[in-house]
Design a protein around this motif. Structure first.
Motif, mmCIF file in Angstrom:
data_model
loop_
_atom_site.group_PDB
_atom_site.id
_atom_site.type_symbol
_atom_site.label_atom_id
_atom_site.label_comp_id
_atom_site.label_asym_id
_atom_site.label_seq_id
_atom_site.Cartn_x
_atom_site.Cartn_y
_atom_site.Cartn_z
ATOM 1 N N GLY A 129 0.794 -1.229 0.000
ATOM 2 C CA GLY A 129 0.000 0.000 0.000
ATOM 3 C C GLY A 129 0.824 1.275 0.000
ATOM 4 O O GLY A 129 0.372 2.311 -0.498
ATOM 5 N N ALA A 130 2.043 1.223 0.510
ATOM 6 C CA ALA A 130 2.856 2.440 0.532
ATOM 7 C C ALA A 130 3.118 2.944 -0.884
ATOM 8 O O ALA A 130 3.335 4.136 -1.099
ATOM 9 N N ASN A 131 3.098 2.032 -1.854
ATOM 10 C CA ASN A 131 3.335 2.506 -3.220
ATOM 11 C C ASN A 131 2.087 3.158 -3.822
ATOM 12 O O ASN A 131 2.193 3.967 -4.736
ATOM 13 N N VAL A 132 0.909 2.804 -3.292
ATOM 14 C CA VAL A 132 -0.315 3.519 -3.680
ATOM 15 C C VAL A 132 -0.178 4.981 -3.231
ATOM 16 O O VAL A 132 -0.456 5.925 -3.976
ATOM 17 N N VAL A 133 0.277 5.134 -2.014
ATOM 18 C CA VAL A 133 0.469 6.459 -1.435
ATOM 19 C C VAL A 133 1.473 7.252 -2.264
ATOM 20 O O VAL A 133 1.290 8.437 -2.560
ATOM 21 N N ASN A 134 2.538 6.572 -2.663
ATOM 22 C CA ASN A 134 3.575 7.222 -3.462
ATOM 23 C C ASN A 134 3.016 7.702 -4.804
ATOM 24 O O ASN A 134 3.226 8.846 -5.209
ATOM 25 N N ALA A 135 2.291 6.811 -5.474
ATOM 26 C CA ALA A 135 1.741 7.127 -6.800
ATOM 27 C C ALA A 135 0.801 8.323 -6.712
ATOM 28 O O ALA A 135 0.839 9.234 -7.544
ATOM 29 N N ALA A 136 -0.050 8.322 -5.683
ATOM 30 C CA ALA A 136 -1.010 9.413 -5.526
ATOM 31 C C ALA A 136 -0.278 10.728 -5.272
ATOM 32 O O ALA A 136 -0.620 11.769 -5.840
ATOM 33 N N GLY A 137 0.755 10.677 -4.455
ATOM 34 C CA GLY A 137 1.496 11.895 -4.138
ATOM 35 C C GLY A 137 2.140 12.532 -5.354
ATOM 36 O O GLY A 137 2.185 13.749 -5.488
ATOM 37 N N LEU A 138 2.625 11.705 -6.266
ATOM 38 C CA LEU A 138 3.272 12.224 -7.471
ATOM 39 C C LEU A 138 2.288 12.936 -8.389
ATOM 40 O O LEU A 138 2.661 13.803 -9.158
ATOM 41 N N SER A 139 1.019 12.551 -8.318
ATOM 42 C CA SER A 139 0.056 12.988 -9.337
ATOM 43 C C SER A 139 -1.166 13.674 -8.761
ATOM 44 O O SER A 139 -2.187 13.812 -9.439
ATOM 45 N N ALA A 140 -1.096 14.120 -7.501
ATOM 46 C CA ALA A 140 -2.282 14.604 -6.790
ATOM 47 C C ALA A 140 -2.778 15.973 -7.245
ATOM 48 O O ALA A 140 -3.739 16.507 -6.697
ATOM 49 N N TRP B 253 -6.964 11.160 -14.669
ATOM 50 C CA TRP B 253 -5.702 10.711 -15.257
ATOM 51 C C TRP B 253 -5.072 9.693 -14.339
ATOM 52 O O TRP B 253 -5.430 9.588 -13.161
ATOM 53 N N LYS B 254 -4.177 8.928 -14.923
ATOM 54 C CA LYS B 254 -3.434 7.966 -14.121
ATOM 55 C C LYS B 254 -2.235 7.467 -14.914
ATOM 56 O O LYS B 254 -2.326 7.275 -16.122
ATOM 57 N N ALA B 255 -1.139 7.293 -14.190
ATOM 58 C CA ALA B 255 0.059 6.686 -14.789
ATOM 59 C C ALA B 255 0.236 5.298 -14.189
ATOM 60 O O ALA B 255 -0.163 5.070 -13.052
ATOM 61 N N PRO B 256 0.825 4.366 -14.924
ATOM 62 C CA PRO B 256 1.181 3.098 -14.277
ATOM 63 C C PRO B 256 2.148 3.384 -13.130
ATOM 64 O O PRO B 256 3.068 4.177 -13.300
ATOM 65 N N ALA B 257 1.902 2.795 -11.966
ATOM 66 C CA ALA B 257 2.832 2.949 -10.841
ATOM 67 C C ALA B 257 3.685 1.691 -10.790
ATOM 68 O O ALA B 257 3.204 0.636 -10.401
ATOM 69 N N MET B 258 4.917 1.822 -11.238
ATOM 70 C CA MET B 258 5.777 0.645 -11.301
ATOM 71 C C MET B 258 7.197 1.042 -10.910
ATOM 72 O O MET B 258 7.583 2.193 -11.099
ATOM 73 N N PRO B 259 7.967 0.081 -10.428
ATOM 74 C CA PRO B 259 9.389 0.359 -10.273
ATOM 75 C C PRO B 259 9.948 0.730 -11.649
ATOM 76 O O PRO B 259 9.436 0.261 -12.667
ATOM 77 N N PRO B 260 10.975 1.573 -11.691
ATOM 78 C CA PRO B 260 11.432 2.072 -12.997
ATOM 79 C C PRO B 260 11.972 0.977 -13.913
ATOM 80 O O PRO B 260 12.046 1.176 -15.114
ATOM 81 N N ASN B 261 12.344 -0.162 -13.330
ATOM 82 C CA ASN B 261 12.908 -1.220 -14.172
ATOM 83 C C ASN B 261 11.978 -2.427 -14.297
ATOM 84 O O ASN B 261 12.406 -3.542 -14.551
ATOM 85 N N SER B 262 10.677 -2.234 -14.112
ATOM 86 C CA SER B 262 9.767 -3.388 -14.247
ATOM 87 C C SER B 262 9.609 -3.719 -15.724
ATOM 88 O O SER B 262 9.433 -2.832 -16.550
ATOM 89 N N GLY C 270 13.392 15.849 -9.994
ATOM 90 C CA GLY C 270 14.637 15.265 -10.504
ATOM 91 C C GLY C 270 14.496 13.892 -11.136
ATOM 92 O O GLY C 270 15.326 13.495 -11.939
ATOM 93 N N GLY C 271 13.464 13.163 -10.805
ATOM 94 C CA GLY C 271 13.325 11.825 -11.384
ATOM 95 C C GLY C 271 12.349 11.810 -12.547
ATOM 96 O O GLY C 271 11.833 12.843 -12.969
ATOM 97 N N HIS C 272 12.129 10.633 -13.064
ATOM 98 C CA HIS C 272 11.104 10.435 -14.093
ATOM 99 C C HIS C 272 10.372 9.147 -13.723
ATOM 100 O O HIS C 272 10.548 8.109 -14.362
ATOM 101 N N PRO C 273 9.578 9.216 -12.639
ATOM 102 C CA PRO C 273 9.033 7.976 -12.068
ATOM 103 C C PRO C 273 7.923 7.337 -12.897
ATOM 104 O O PRO C 273 7.719 6.136 -12.789
ATOM 105 N N ASN C 274 7.212 8.121 -13.704
ATOM 106 C CA ASN C 274 6.076 7.550 -14.436
ATOM 107 C C ASN C 274 6.370 7.490 -15.933
ATOM 108 O O ASN C 274 6.916 8.426 -16.498
ATOM 109 N N VAL C 275 5.947 6.393 -16.540
ATOM 110 C CA VAL C 275 6.237 6.228 -17.972
ATOM 111 C C VAL C 275 5.359 7.127 -18.843
ATOM 112 O O VAL C 275 5.804 7.689 -19.834
ATOM 113 N N HIS C 276 4.099 7.230 -18.508
ATOM 114 C CA HIS C 276 3.168 8.114 -19.228
ATOM 115 C C HIS C 276 1.837 8.115 -18.473
ATOM 116 O O HIS C 276 1.606 7.274 -17.612
ATOM 117 N N TYR C 277 0.974 9.049 -18.833
ATOM 118 C CA TYR C 277 -0.363 9.109 -18.236
ATOM 119 C C TYR C 277 -1.407 8.781 -19.297
ATOM 120 O O TYR C 277 -1.250 9.146 -20.465
#
Lengths: 796, 153
Positions: free
Chosen positions: A342-353, A466-475, A637-644
């Motif tokens: 669930g912590a990654n749900v929180v992370n994904a939402a924070g990036l795109s809120a 909107w929504k981006a896939p929430a994945m580790p960058p190397n999935s 500084g990062g590029h955590p999401n591939v696209h929305y």
């Protein structure tokens, strides 16, 4: 910063024969005839054992003692296990969970012991004989209470937990992760804004309610191999987590095999690892015997991942012309007792809120907070469904306050290609404006409608998503492809057919490249021993990511086919093409070599020798342009999401002015699929996702008592829609602005279709009645009470 | 206890326990797997079967209550090729994960046997006891209505 896409897909102007057509699903006959086999339908013979789990009745307690002696002596019992047998941690993104509870239980339902017996009935009976003595503690059930000064620590060892590098736990608090975004200067922007609206929205927990309960059968054989048949969205991730958690028993990845047949619905609930780890662990204690663990419907509700609740404090500033200048979004997530997923749900939402808007000044705080409720986790929408309720309610209110049409306001601020995202990267191509316009047109936005019934009123609403896939960058995704003697094809991948039509879409992609009809392609469900890697079937990413892996395998196979033709006939590779299951040549119209004549046996040359051989190929895809290395304090500084993927939802509803009863008369939903590989399947996602989303706002309501026990864990008391509880009319709208790196331009749509459903109802209810409901669900009772309250206010 | 039962045209005589449900016996003793275990309390409808031609929830019926009765499941109606209704399910994508589909096919088949030209409301009523979490029901209703109007185009 623009993204460079390293992979050259098929030319977009190519004339397509299979992609883009509504071919009949390749899993269809299996499913309508009763042939489709789910885990629980597989026979394991007379050696099959059954497991039952002893669960904590308390939300927070210290385990004083466990007495298993009576259970061990009970009829049919083969083995009993407790936390002492497996002092091992596991977790998807953060290792904060044990297979069985050790010293403490942290939610009602947490597993304390397991019984393995010859029959299911005997296992359940024996589990009741296990005596556990607890010292009961006061549970923390409210996320804002759990971060208050002096709150008990649910995980005092938090600072020592292993986690992914993009999580930022706060030691000596209940905050397991805090995703921050700091962009621009929100304080200044709010001071300069013409209008600022600040409010709080409440979203409770929800259950996935796949009709197939979780079920797993595990066998640890005499060669020390662990095979697990499981209803899962994540066969390779399960293998990895089993191998890691059970490594102390000597298991390595090659010793663990996960087999996943058809799955009876997932919606995120069967992602990662939850109850399956217990089945796998128990099997290691009864060598040679398969052990089945199947959740009851009740356990399905309270002892798998639940959708997390959230309290959203939102502040938005705008100028009089409607320009959004600042967003401050503070999300307090009720993440439950364990947050390994669930912590990654929180992370994904924070990036795109910010939602799908162009916002120059942003302060997002998304806090993953431990509580003594069941573990939160992934659910279709992955945090976005939750925060869009408040955000899209808020946008309507702001538009109204500054005297602007709610659609025009959204159009003005909608994020478009090249706009800067909250974390600094650039927005991908998107058909948001087309989606808004088509949705608005479908519900006759701007045209007031009167009800024929004097007791009811009509309301209209709009909401974007909107929504981006929430994945580790190397999935990543991979595929194998092989031809058969008759020119038919077998493809192995490890994405899961959850119902969305994944297998069919993979067949369409390969079929397009190789000119083979979908009816001659079999795509097989995963077995980690033979199917190549796939991270998981989550994040609405498999059409895109696994689709790219399949496309690459097909392109590789095509190259091998052309090589054989070149060797034998001398035509240059670039003069060759595939059409109607045959190789043809642009420079020699008379040449046509059917695939079935050589893809296994090769081609005989003039001297009697043969060239070629079985055509096999592989493909892989990893999004090499992403990274999660952002500054923890700013998120930049990062590029955590591939696209929305973006879209819009609109409804027309009718409400009884006295009883508050709501009928959804019309619902329209436009989503930008990039390219709809199969338009019928995209429409299926729109209809199904919309109804699932509407259910969260109109019907479903998870209730807990003050001790943290779920009060309504049945379909009698937790109402999901029946065939009666759907809109009178659903209008699916497909927008196609291609994703540059997508297979034939495609991007995912599966989760997105439920994200706008909750706020669109809130907005339409306001439009109809002038009452603003800021907590989900918007039940008939809540609407009726709001009507009464409003009339009392008017009377005063 | 002795149970004499006909399942998809085949006669069975079995020794069953008094507490065995018909669903358990169909799945575990006879090997008929299309009726599914979804809630075990009659809420979801995924265990729907025909008993003497009428739909029942096999999780709510004790096996011994089915003594001397005739059971048909979706395997039975698919034996000689799929029905027109099932063909329409294929054409209209009236399923996704497929877990609830056997039960839904039976409920819809029963409706069409008794009411060959159902209205949308009739179809919704006939399917209201079968939960589907994937499709939003709309494509299922479409298929049943199309079957009622004279079937596949």
């Amino acid at each position: 910063m623009t993204v460079e896409y390293p992979f050259e897909a098929e030319p977009e102007d190519a004339e397509l024969k299979t992609v883009g057509t509504p071919v009949v699903r390749i899993d269809g006959l299996d499913k309508i005839s009763g042939a489709a086999q789910f885990v629980d339908d597989i026979d394991f013979g007379p050696g099959l054992l059954h497991a039952a789990i002893v669960e904590s009745p308390y939300a927070y307690a210290k385990i004083i003692s466990i007495d298993t002696s009576k259970a061990e002596a009970a009829k049919g019992v083969v083995r009993v296990a407790t936390g002492k047998d497996f002092p091992y941690k596991f977790g998807m993104y953060m290792e904060d969970r044990y297979i069985f509870a050790q010293d403490y239980v942290r939610f009602v339902g947490e597993q304390v012991a397991g019984v393995v017996a010859r029959s299911h009935r005997e296992a359940v009976q024996a589990a009741k004989l296990i005596e556990v003595e607890y010292e009961v503690l006061t549970p923390l059930l409210d996320p804002r209470g759990a971060v208050a000064e002096g709150a008990d620590l649910i995980h005092p060892d938090l600072d020592n937990y292993t986690h992914v590098p993009w999580f930022f736990p706060k030691a000596d608090t209940n905050i397991a992760h805090w995703r921050k975004i700091r962009k621009g200067d929100t304080e200044k922007a709010f001071a300069e804004a013409d209008y600022v609206l600040e409010d709080t929205y409440f979203v409770p927990r929800y259950a996935h309610c796949a009709i197939e309960p979780h079920v797993t059968v595990s066998k640890f054989d005499y060669s020390d191999r662990l095979t697990v048949w499981t209803a899962s969205q994540s066969p390779h991730t399960q293998r990895h987590l089993f191998a890691e958690a059970l490594a102390p028993l000597g298991l390595t990845h090659k010793d663990v095999r996960v087999i996943t047949p058809y799955v009876g619905g997932g919606f995120g609930g069967k992602a990662g690892v939850s109850m399956e780890i217990m089945g796998a662990a128990l099997a290691t204690l009864v060598k040679g015997r398969p052990v089945k663990l199947r959740w009851t419907r009740e356990q399905e509700f309270y002892n798998t991942y639940q959708r997390q609740g959230v309290v959203a404090e939102l502040k938005v500033g705008v100028m009089n012309d409607g320009e959004i200048t600042a967003v401050e979004h503070k999300l307090y997530w009720d993440a439950g007792a364990y947050v390994e997923y669930g912590a990654n749900v929180v992370n994904a939402a924070g990036l795109s809120a910010t939602g799908p808007y162009r916002v120059p000044n942003i302060t997002n705080d998304s806090l993953c907070i431990y509580t003594n409720l069941p573990p939160g986790g992934p659910y279709r929408g992955f945090g976005y469904s939750e925060f869009h309720f408040g955000l899209e309610s808020h946008m309507d209110r702001i538009a109204m306050a500054i005297g602007m049409d709610a659609v025009e306001f959204r159009r003005k601020n909608a994020i478009v290609e090249g706009d800067e995202l909250a974390y600094g990267a650039s927005m991908n191509p998107s058909g948001m404006l087309e989606a808004i316009d088509k949705t608005a047109a479908a519900i006759n936005w701007g045209v007031e409608e009167e009800s024929d019934n004097p007791n009811t009123v009509i309301g209209k609403g709009m909401a974007l998503f909107w929504k981006a896939p929430a994945m580790p960058p190397n999935s990543s995704s991979a595929s194998f492809l092989k031809f058969n003697e008759d020119g038919s094809i077998n493809i192995t991948v490890s994405g899961m057919e959850l119902g969305q039509g994944y297998l069919t879409v993979m067949a369409q992609i390969a079929g397009e490249v190789l000119s083979v009809p979908v009816g001659k392609i079999r795509v097989e469900t995963p077995d980690t021993d033979r199917n190549p890697y796939e991270w998981q079937t989550v994040a609405s990413h498999v059409t895109w990511s696994s689709g790219l892996a399949v496309e690459k395998a097909a392109i590789e196979a095509r190259g091998k086919i052309f090589d054989v033709i070149h060797q034998v006939y001398g035509y240059e590779d670039d003069s060759l093409y595939l059409e109607d299951e045959a190789v043809k040549c642009r420079t020699d119209a008379s040449f046509s070599k059917p695939l079935r004549e050589f893809v296994i046996d090769g081609i005989q040359t003039e001297d009697g020798t043969w060239r070629g051989g079985p055509i096999v190929a592989s493909g892989k895809f990893m999004p090499e342009f992403t990274n999660a290395n952002s500054d923890p304090e700013t998120g930049q500084g990062g590029h955590p999401n591939v696209h929305y993927t973006v879209g819009a939802t609109g409804v027309v509803l009718e409400i009884d002015k006295e009883t508050g009863r709501i009928w959804v008369r019309k619902a329209a939903l436009a989503v930008d699929a990039g390219r709809a590989i199969n338009p019928d399947l995209v429409n299926g996602q729109i209809t199904g996702g919309l109804v699932q989303g509407l259910a969260t706002v109109l019907y479903e309501d998870m209730r807990f008592d003050e001790g943290g026990k779920m009060l309504n864990p049945t379909f009698t008391d937790y109402k999901i829609p029946t065939a009666f509880d759907i809109p009178d009319e659903i209008i699916p709208i497909i927008v196609e602005v291609p994703q540059p790196d997508g297979p034939f331009g495609a991007r995912g749509v599966g989760e997105h279709t439920m994200i706008g459903a909750a706020p669109v109802i809130a907005n339409a209810v306001y439009n109809a009645l002038g009452v603003r409901i800021k907590s989900m669900p918007i039940t008939q009772e809540k609407v009726a009470m709001a009507i009464i309250e409003k009339s009392e206010e008017c009377a005063e | 206890m002795n149970l004499k039962i006909k399942v998809n045209g085949e006669d069975w005589v079995l020794d069953v326990a008094p507490a065995d449900t018909l669903l358990d016996v169909l799945r575990e003793r006879i090997g008929t797997k299309s009726p599914k275990i979804g809630c075990e309390r009659g809420d979801c409808g995924s265990c729907t079967i025909f008993m003497d031609g009428r739909t029942v929830r096999s999780c709510l019926i004790l096996a011994v209550e089915a003594d001397d009765h005739e059971i048909t499941t979706v395997e039975g109606i698919s034996y000689d090729g799929i029905s027109e209704l099932q063909t329409l399910f294929l054409e209209k994508n009236s399923f996704q994960c497929g877990f609830c589909t056997p039960g839904i096919v039976l409920s819809a088949t029963e409706l069409l046997e008794h009411n060959p030209n159902p209205t949308r409301h009739d179809v919704q009523e006939a399917l209201a006891g079968n939960l589907c979490r994937c499709t939003g029901y709309e494509p299922i209703i479409d298929a049943v209505l199309a079957a009622g109007e004279g079937g596949s185009e």
